[in-house]
Scaffold this active site. Structure first.
Site, PDB file in Angstrom:
ATOM      1  N   TYR A  60       0.853  -1.190   0.000  1.00  0.00           N
ATOM      2  CA  TYR A  60       0.000   0.000   0.000  1.00  0.00           C
ATOM      3  C   TYR A  60       0.888   1.240   0.000  1.00  0.00           C
ATOM      4  O   TYR A  60       1.465   1.635   1.016  1.00  0.00           O
ATOM      5  CB  TYR A  60      -0.922   0.028   1.222  1.00  0.00           C
ATOM      6  CG  TYR A  60      -1.940  -1.090   1.274  1.00  0.00           C
ATOM      7  CD1 TYR A  60      -2.209  -1.881   0.165  1.00  0.00           C
ATOM      8  CD2 TYR A  60      -2.653  -1.354   2.437  1.00  0.00           C
ATOM      9  CE1 TYR A  60      -3.142  -2.904   0.212  1.00  0.00           C
ATOM     10  CE2 TYR A  60      -3.603  -2.370   2.497  1.00  0.00           C
ATOM     11  CZ  TYR A  60      -3.838  -3.147   1.381  1.00  0.00           C
ATOM     12  OH  TYR A  60      -4.776  -4.146   1.444  1.00  0.00           O
ATOM     13  N   SER A 207     -13.259  -4.124   1.246  1.00  0.00           N
ATOM     14  CA  SER A 207     -14.157  -3.426   0.306  1.00  0.00           C
ATOM     15  C   SER A 207     -15.622  -3.747   0.591  1.00  0.00           C
ATOM     16  O   SER A 207     -16.388  -4.062  -0.326  1.00  0.00           O
ATOM     17  CB  SER A 207     -13.802  -3.792  -1.142  1.00  0.00           C
ATOM     18  OG  SER A 207     -12.512  -3.358  -1.478  1.00  0.00           O
ATOM     19  N   PRO A 208     -16.062  -3.653   1.853  1.00  0.00           N
ATOM     20  CA  PRO A 208     -17.447  -4.010   2.184  1.00  0.00           C
ATOM     21  C   PRO A 208     -18.481  -3.023   1.650  1.00  0.00           C
ATOM     22  O   PRO A 208     -19.674  -3.336   1.633  1.00  0.00           O
ATOM     23  CB  PRO A 208     -17.441  -4.031   3.715  1.00  0.00           C
ATOM     24  CG  PRO A 208     -16.376  -3.058   4.095  1.00  0.00           C
ATOM     25  CD  PRO A 208     -15.312  -3.222   3.052  1.00  0.00           C
ATOM     26  N   GLY A 210     -18.036  -1.798  -1.493  1.00  0.00           N
ATOM     27  CA  GLY A 210     -17.808  -1.821  -2.933  1.00  0.00           C
ATOM     28  C   GLY A 210     -16.910  -0.727  -3.451  1.00  0.00           C
ATOM     29  O   GLY A 210     -17.149  -0.146  -4.503  1.00  0.00           O
ATOM     30  N   ARG A 211     -15.824  -0.442  -2.691  1.00  0.00           N
ATOM     31  CA  ARG A 211     -14.895   0.633  -3.063  1.00  0.00           C
ATOM     32  C   ARG A 211     -15.614   1.980  -3.195  1.00  0.00           C
ATOM     33  O   ARG A 211     -15.255   2.808  -4.020  1.00  0.00           O
ATOM     34  CB  ARG A 211     -14.137   0.286  -4.337  1.00  0.00           C
ATOM     35  CG  ARG A 211     -13.243  -0.929  -4.180  1.00  0.00           C
ATOM     36  CD  ARG A 211     -12.421  -1.233  -5.433  1.00  0.00           C
ATOM     37  NE  ARG A 211     -11.474  -2.287  -5.131  1.00  0.00           N
ATOM     38  CZ  ARG A 211     -11.763  -3.593  -5.152  1.00  0.00           C
ATOM     39  NH1 ARG A 211     -12.977  -3.987  -5.496  1.00  0.00           N
ATOM     40  NH2 ARG A 211     -10.850  -4.498  -4.856  1.00  0.00           N
ATOM     41  N   GLY A 212     -16.635   2.157  -2.369  1.00  0.00           N
ATOM     42  CA  GLY A 212     -17.306   3.444  -2.281  1.00  0.00           C
ATOM     43  C   GLY A 212     -18.608   3.552  -3.035  1.00  0.00           C
ATOM     44  O   GLY A 212     -19.399   4.473  -2.778  1.00  0.00           O
ATOM     45  N   PHE A 218     -20.835   8.542  -3.370  1.00  0.00           N
ATOM     46  CA  PHE A 218     -20.174   8.143  -4.615  1.00  0.00           C
ATOM     47  C   PHE A 218     -20.586   9.073  -5.758  1.00  0.00           C
ATOM     48  O   PHE A 218     -21.762   9.375  -5.950  1.00  0.00           O
ATOM     49  CB  PHE A 218     -20.529   6.702  -4.967  1.00  0.00           C
ATOM     50  CG  PHE A 218     -19.827   6.209  -6.196  1.00  0.00           C
ATOM     51  CD1 PHE A 218     -18.479   5.913  -6.154  1.00  0.00           C
ATOM     52  CD2 PHE A 218     -20.508   6.080  -7.399  1.00  0.00           C
ATOM     53  CE1 PHE A 218     -17.813   5.481  -7.301  1.00  0.00           C
ATOM     54  CE2 PHE A 218     -19.856   5.654  -8.532  1.00  0.00           C
ATOM     55  CZ  PHE A 218     -18.510   5.352  -8.487  1.00  0.00           C
ATOM     56  N   ALA A 221     -19.115  10.581 -11.853  1.00  0.00           N
ATOM     57  CA  ALA A 221     -18.427  11.497 -12.766  1.00  0.00           C
ATOM     58  C   ALA A 221     -17.155  12.066 -12.164  1.00  0.00           C
ATOM     59  O   ALA A 221     -16.413  12.791 -12.843  1.00  0.00           O
ATOM     60  CB  ALA A 221     -19.362  12.633 -13.168  1.00  0.00           C
TER      61      ALA A 221
END
Length: 339
Positions: A60, A207-208, A210-212, A218, A221
């Protein structure tokens, strides 16, 4: 607030920690910039909210995340459960790196991680990905030796199949398996989760949300050019608009229940884990304290049957795989994701 605890694994390698942890990949700029000062302030806020499970990895930011955590942990290391990982070669471009499960690599990387973290042990050390060129037994054996040496309290595996879990567990008891799991990503429910429940291994969901995309913030765009999510099929131009509309169903359900979308996504996971009989910790990552507060709402939220059923239907509507390479994750190798 007082967070519920979860016990991962079984004696003598069990670890008890908070059911909600913090995924520190966000501290390395994967989803946008954050200064070292802001990262330290965020970690203090996370700690003030009772979260004591910190998850990071050597790759990371090529050590950046571990270094920031090391700074934060000075004088308070004993108050946290710290997990890190090795098994992905740090060289090369993100998204195109190779697995490296060779014993010498794992031994080398734990020394570097300990130095960056400013500690002489980690509580949980994961094989970040199985190496297709190294039998998993040959990677797990050296991890067990690190436990015997006192540098690691317990070992974990990330994105492994049910068969790989069983093989590894015979070499050395596995305390936790970490994989992606969310309302959108459910392949681990077929084989992996029943296996860890059977063997008494804890499950850690990354990622619970879904990566945001499973949050109220979210912005389809607004993904920056260097945003890591651009490498994943869910967020590709041909899929993103559709998937955002699917996620909007969760956001609408959350609004009707009076809970943030991120909190509802976590509440669904805890409910599913209880049904399966798996010991679950989640490790969402964020750069914002306000987002952590939204996540915390889901830890003890009672999800009713109707809302659970509505969220159950979303995964089948999603377009694209959860990984840029299906063979990089357990579901791909188990034939659950199209190649």
């Amino acid at each position: 607030m007082t967070l519920p605890d979860v016990t991962l694994g079984r004696e003598p390698y069990e670890l008890t920690t908070t059911a909600l942890g913090y995924g520190a990949m966000s501290l390395a700029g994967a989803y946008g910039p954050i200064s070292d000062e802001a990262a330290i302030a965020l970690l203090h806020d996370v700690y003030d909210r009772g979260v004591t499970f910190l998850d990071t990895a050597n790759i990371y930011g090529l050590g950046v995340s571990e270094t920031i955590l090391g700074t934060f942990l000075r004088g308070r290391r004993h108050e946290f459960m710290v997990a890190t990982k090795a098994g992905i070669d740090p060289s090369g471009e993100a998204g195109k790196r190779r697995q490296n499960g060779k014993p010498e690599h794992l031994r080398e990387q734990i020394e570097l991680s300990l130095r960056r973290l400013g500690t002489d042990y980690v509580d949980l050390y994961y094989l970040h990905r199985p190496d297709p060129e190294v039998p998993i037994e040959e990677s797990v054996g050296p991890l067990g030796e690190l436990v015997e040496a006192g540098k690691v309290r317990s070992i974990g595996l990330s994105e492994v199949t049910a068969e790989e879990i069983r093989r590894a567990h015979q070499v050395h008891p596995v305390t936790a398996v970490q994989s992606e799991w969310s309302v959108f990503a459910r392949d681990v429910e077929r084989y992996v989760l029943p296996t860890v429940a059977e063997l008494g291994i804890g499950f850690v969901a990354f990622s619970p949300v879904g990566r945001g995309i499973l949050t109220d913030h979210f912005d389809a765009a607004g993904l920056a050019e260097g945003d890591t999510r651009r490498k994943f099929p869910w967020f590709s131009p041909e899929n993103l608009t559709h998937n955002d509309a699917v996620a909007a169903q969760l956001r609408q359900a959350a609004a009707g229940l009076g809970i943030p979308a991120a909190g509802l996504a976590l509440a669904w996971l805890y409910k599913k884990a209880a049904r399966i009989g798996a010991d679950l910790a989640t490790i969402p990552g964020t750069r914002y304290t306000s987002h952590m507060d939204e996540l915390l709402r889901g830890v003890d939220f009672e999800l009713d049957v109707d809302a659970e059923a509505q969220l159950d239907s979303l995964a089948d509507q999603v377009h694209g795989d959860r990984s840029f390479d299906p063979m990089w994750v357990s579901g791909g190798r188990e034939g659950l994701l199209p190649r």
